[in-house]
Design a protein around this motif. Sequence first.
Motif, PDB file in Angstrom:
ATOM      1  N   PRO A   1      -3.863 -26.830   9.603  1.00 14.75           N
ATOM      2  CA  PRO A   1      -2.914 -27.397   8.625  1.00 14.75           C
ATOM      3  C   PRO A   1      -1.511 -27.550   9.215  1.00 14.75           C
ATOM      4  N   VAL A   2      -1.268 -28.637   9.919  1.00 13.81           N
ATOM      5  CA  VAL A   2      -0.003 -28.812  10.638  1.00 13.81           C
ATOM      6  C   VAL A   2       1.141 -29.256   9.719  1.00 13.81           C
ATOM      7  N   LYS A   3       0.854 -29.816   8.543  1.00 12.76           N
ATOM      8  CA  LYS A   3       1.910 -30.288   7.652  1.00 12.76           C
ATOM      9  C   LYS A   3       2.140 -29.379   6.461  1.00 12.76           C
ATOM     10  N   VAL A   4       1.546 -28.227   6.484  1.00  9.23           N
ATOM     11  CA  VAL A   4       1.707 -27.260   5.402  1.00  9.23           C
ATOM     12  C   VAL A   4       2.725 -26.209   5.818  1.00  9.23           C
ATOM     13  N   VAL A   5       3.700 -25.954   4.947  1.00  5.56           N
ATOM     14  CA  VAL A   5       4.691 -24.897   5.196  1.00  5.56           C
ATOM     15  C   VAL A   5       4.069 -23.562   4.818  1.00  5.56           C
ATOM     16  N   GLN A   6       3.940 -22.687   5.794  1.00  5.07           N
ATOM     17  CA  GLN A   6       3.330 -21.379   5.569  1.00  5.07           C
ATOM     18  C   GLN A   6       4.414 -20.305   5.489  1.00  5.07           C
ATOM     19  N   THR A   7       4.148 -19.266   4.742  1.00  9.31           N
ATOM     20  CA  THR A   7       5.152 -18.246   4.437  1.00  9.31           C
ATOM     21  C   THR A   7       4.616 -16.858   4.761  1.00  9.31           C
TER      22      THR A   7
END
Length: 326
Positions: free
Chosen positions: A80-86
Amino acid sequence: MDTPENGVRQGKKPMKGITPFTIILILIAIAFVVFIGTSFFVVDETEQAVITRFGKYYKTLDSGLQFKLPFGIDKNYNVPVKVVQTEQFGFKTLQSGTVSQYQNGITKESTMLTGDLNIVDVEWIIQYRIVDSAAWLFNVQDRTQTIRDISQSVVNTLVGDRAILDVMSTERTNIEIQAQNLMNENFNSLGLGINVISVKLQNIVPPEGVQAAFEDVNKASQDMERFINEGKEAYNKEIPLVQGLAEQQIQVAEGYAIERVNKAKGDVARFMSVYEEYKKNPAITKQRLYLETIEEIFATSTGSTLIDKNLENVLPIKDLSNGGKQ
């Protein structure tokens, strides 16, 4: 009566309707289904697919319907390269929604020592994106733990370089910016394939024994900032007004100066013209100037009487109050 021989003969009868050709067709159909199932795959719009061939990195594909060699020769790993992960530190979100639930007080992550030797609990989050799919999959084995370890190390270092009051007030933004830069430097050196886009400090809580005192200090700091802002607002309101009045006074003075200079120049020009006439005929010019002066002096006077200074008694010569009539 059935005999064992008859039973054996009956058991050797072939199944009706299944021929070798049918079996071949079934095997071909199964092979075709397996071929299709292991050859085509879908990559979501938020993902990239990393392809390995015989377990070795081969290429990276973008979103859409993609093809790979079947039967396990090629394998795909969607990233998932376009997902902002937290990642959260010092607390954990148990349930998100309209009413979120959090688990606070994870002190093994949040408890830190400040530069002035005080204990403080710092909760923070980092947000990142995967920018290199292959590096993310293959360069680091335990990716999540590596991210958490480096993040804790960076924030501990930055908090340990500052006093507790600075950490709680003026240095929050600087810590966030420097933490983001330092984390990216570390992750790039490891080849983790991510980019930290945000670091946000959440709750910064002093030790329980002195928490009330620190809250008073924090309130005083906020009041100080408020008074400074109010003073700046008053300053910005009054200074332009005073500057406008000063500019107005300067313009009035400059106008008055121009008026006086022009009047002086006019008087000089008048004097020079009279002087030129005086040089031509001094006697007549003197008489004319005398009469003009007398006329100017008595032009606005009322109830005045001209007398001869050599007389002891008043001798009316001209009564200016009635237009010169005796």
